[in-house]
Design a protein around this motif. Structure first.
Motif, short mmCIF file in Angstrom:
data_model
loop_
_atom_site.label_atom_id
_atom_site.label_comp_id
_atom_site.label_asym_id
_atom_site.label_seq_id
_atom_site.Cartn_x
_atom_site.Cartn_y
_atom_site.Cartn_z
N ILE A 15 0.83 -1.20 0.00
CA ILE A 15 0.00 0.00 0.00
C ILE A 15 0.87 1.26 0.00
O ILE A 15 0.48 2.30 -0.52
CB ILE A 15 -0.97 -0.03 1.21
CG1 ILE A 15 -1.95 -1.18 1.06
CG2 ILE A 15 -1.71 1.28 1.37
CD1 ILE A 15 -2.84 -1.39 2.25
N GLY A 16 2.08 1.15 0.55
CA GLY A 16 2.98 2.31 0.65
C GLY A 16 3.41 2.87 -0.68
O GLY A 16 3.87 4.02 -0.75
N PHE A 17 3.28 2.13 -1.76
CA PHE A 17 3.65 2.65 -3.08
C PHE A 17 2.74 3.80 -3.51
O PHE A 17 3.14 4.64 -4.32
CB PHE A 17 3.63 1.53 -4.13
CG PHE A 17 4.85 0.68 -4.09
CD1 PHE A 17 6.08 1.17 -4.54
CD2 PHE A 17 4.79 -0.62 -3.61
CE1 PHE A 17 7.22 0.38 -4.49
CE2 PHE A 17 5.92 -1.40 -3.57
CZ PHE A 17 7.14 -0.91 -4.01
N VAL A 18 1.52 3.83 -3.01
CA VAL A 18 0.59 4.90 -3.39
C VAL A 18 0.44 5.95 -2.29
O VAL A 18 -0.17 6.99 -2.54
CB VAL A 18 -0.79 4.32 -3.76
CG1 VAL A 18 -0.69 3.46 -5.00
CG2 VAL A 18 -1.40 3.56 -2.62
N LEU A 19 0.96 5.69 -1.09
CA LEU A 19 0.84 6.65 0.02
C LEU A 19 2.05 7.59 0.04
O LEU A 19 3.06 7.37 -0.62
CB LEU A 19 0.71 5.90 1.35
CG LEU A 19 -0.55 5.05 1.51
CD1 LEU A 19 -0.53 4.31 2.83
CD2 LEU A 19 -1.80 5.91 1.42
N ALA A 20 1.94 8.62 0.86
CA ALA A 20 2.92 9.72 0.83
C ALA A 20 4.30 9.30 1.33
O ALA A 20 5.31 9.72 0.77
CB ALA A 20 2.39 10.88 1.66
N TRP A 21 4.43 8.49 2.39
CA TRP A 21 5.73 8.21 2.99
C TRP A 21 6.51 7.13 2.24
O TRP A 21 7.67 6.91 2.52
CB TRP A 21 5.57 7.81 4.44
CG TRP A 21 5.20 8.94 5.34
CD1 TRP A 21 5.11 10.26 5.01
CD2 TRP A 21 4.85 8.84 6.71
NE1 TRP A 21 4.73 11.00 6.09
CE2 TRP A 21 4.56 10.14 7.16
CE3 TRP A 21 4.74 7.81 7.61
CZ2 TRP A 21 4.19 10.43 8.46
CZ3 TRP A 21 4.38 8.08 8.90
CH2 TRP A 21 4.10 9.37 9.33
N GLY A 22 5.89 6.38 1.41
CA GLY A 22 6.58 5.38 0.61
C GLY A 22 6.49 3.99 1.23
O GLY A 22 6.03 3.80 2.37
N PRO A 23 6.95 2.99 0.49
CA PRO A 23 6.79 1.60 0.92
C PRO A 23 7.65 1.20 2.12
O PRO A 23 7.25 0.34 2.91
CB PRO A 23 7.17 0.79 -0.31
CG PRO A 23 8.02 1.69 -1.12
CD PRO A 23 7.55 3.08 -0.84
N GLY B 63 5.91 -0.16 5.38
CA GLY B 63 6.24 -1.55 5.71
C GLY B 63 6.69 -1.68 7.16
O GLY B 63 6.30 -2.62 7.87
N LEU B 64 7.52 -0.72 7.62
CA LEU B 64 7.96 -0.74 9.03
C LEU B 64 6.80 -0.46 9.98
O LEU B 64 6.68 -1.10 11.03
CB LEU B 64 9.08 0.28 9.24
CG LEU B 64 10.41 -0.05 8.58
CD1 LEU B 64 11.36 1.12 8.72
CD2 LEU B 64 11.00 -1.31 9.18
N ILE B 65 5.95 0.48 9.62
CA ILE B 65 4.77 0.77 10.46
C ILE B 65 3.84 -0.43 10.52
O ILE B 65 3.34 -0.81 11.59
CB ILE B 65 4.04 2.03 9.92
CG1 ILE B 65 4.90 3.27 10.14
CG2 ILE B 65 2.67 2.18 10.59
CD1 ILE B 65 4.38 4.50 9.43
N GLY B 66 3.61 -1.07 9.38
CA GLY B 66 2.76 -2.27 9.35
C GLY B 66 3.36 -3.42 10.15
O GLY B 66 2.64 -4.13 10.86
N GLY B 67 4.68 -3.60 10.06
CA GLY B 67 5.34 -4.66 10.83
C GLY B 67 5.23 -4.42 12.32
O GLY B 67 4.95 -5.33 13.10
N ALA B 68 5.46 -3.16 12.76
CA ALA B 68 5.35 -2.83 14.19
C ALA B 68 3.91 -3.02 14.68
O ALA B 68 3.68 -3.57 15.77
CB ALA B 68 5.83 -1.41 14.44
N ALA B 69 2.95 -2.56 13.87
CA ALA B 69 1.55 -2.70 14.27
C ALA B 69 1.15 -4.18 14.34
O ALA B 69 0.46 -4.61 15.28
CB ALA B 69 0.65 -1.96 13.28
N GLY B 70 1.58 -4.97 13.37
CA GLY B 70 1.26 -6.40 13.39
C GLY B 70 1.87 -7.11 14.58
O GLY B 70 1.23 -7.97 15.20
N PHE B 71 3.11 -6.75 14.94
CA PHE B 71 3.75 -7.37 16.10
C PHE B 71 3.01 -7.03 17.38
O PHE B 71 2.77 -7.90 18.23
CB PHE B 71 5.21 -6.93 16.20
CG PHE B 71 5.94 -7.57 17.34
CD1 PHE B 71 6.36 -8.89 17.26
CD2 PHE B 71 6.18 -6.88 18.51
CE1 PHE B 71 7.01 -9.50 18.31
CE2 PHE B 71 6.83 -7.48 19.57
CZ PHE B 71 7.26 -8.79 19.46
N VAL B 72 2.64 -5.75 17.55
CA VAL B 72 1.92 -5.33 18.76
C VAL B 72 0.56 -6.01 18.85
O VAL B 72 0.15 -6.49 19.92
CB VAL B 72 1.80 -3.79 18.80
CG1 VAL B 72 0.85 -3.34 19.90
CG2 VAL B 72 3.17 -3.17 19.01
#
Length: 153
Positions: A74-82, A86-95
């Motif tokens: 999804i990061g390919f289309v969002l402002a901060w990039g993939p 990807g890091l935000i999604g990984g941290a959220a998934g771990f929590v």
């Protein structure tokens, strides 16, 4: 000779003791010791020297992998990039995975343990002659002993 055995604290223990008395073993030669239940809670975090086999991070790592792949896609289309997503999604998934696992262990497993009624065992020591040891052992096995061992004195 001494015969050691372990039993669950149940009616089978009482039946075994009464069968031993009928067989001719006096009451003062039969010794039953109930083991105490664990009073303290188990620790959640394992150490290098002690592990209980329960992993807290397995679900967190699986969800971190899945969420980081989805976040990077999804990061390919969002402002901060993939990379950031990807890091935000990984941290959220771990929590999220860690929270689910902690809830499961602390609430659901604890409730199952209480419903099962896990109780300590009883150690039964019978002091008898070597000629009676085989029969004593068979009586204990017949009354659902968890384990039996003979020791010559």
């Amino acid at each position: 000779m001494q015969v050691f055995s372990t039993f669950e604290h149940s009616m089978y223990l009482e039946l075994a003791i009464s069968s031993l008395e009928k067989f001719g073993i006096p009451k003062d030669r039969i010794f039953a010791v109930p083991l105490a239940n664990r009073t303290e809670e188990r620790t959640l975090v394992d150490t290098l020297h002690r592990s209980d086999g329960v992993s807290l991070i397995d679900l967190g790592m699986a969800l971190a992998t899945a969420f980081s792949v989805i976040g990077a896609s999804i990061g390919f289309v969002l402002a901060w990039g993939p990379i950031y997503w990807g890091l935000i999604g990984g941290a959220a998934g771990f929590v999220i995975g860690l929270g689910i696992k902690l809830f499961y262990i602390k609430v659901i497993k604890a409730k199952q343990r209480l419903l099962k009624g896990k109780h300590a065992e009883v150690i039964l020591v019978v002091d008898c002659d070597e000629t009676k040891a085989e029969k004593v052992e068979s009586i204990l096995w017949d009354h659902l002993a968890l384990g039996v061992s003979k020791v010559k004195t």
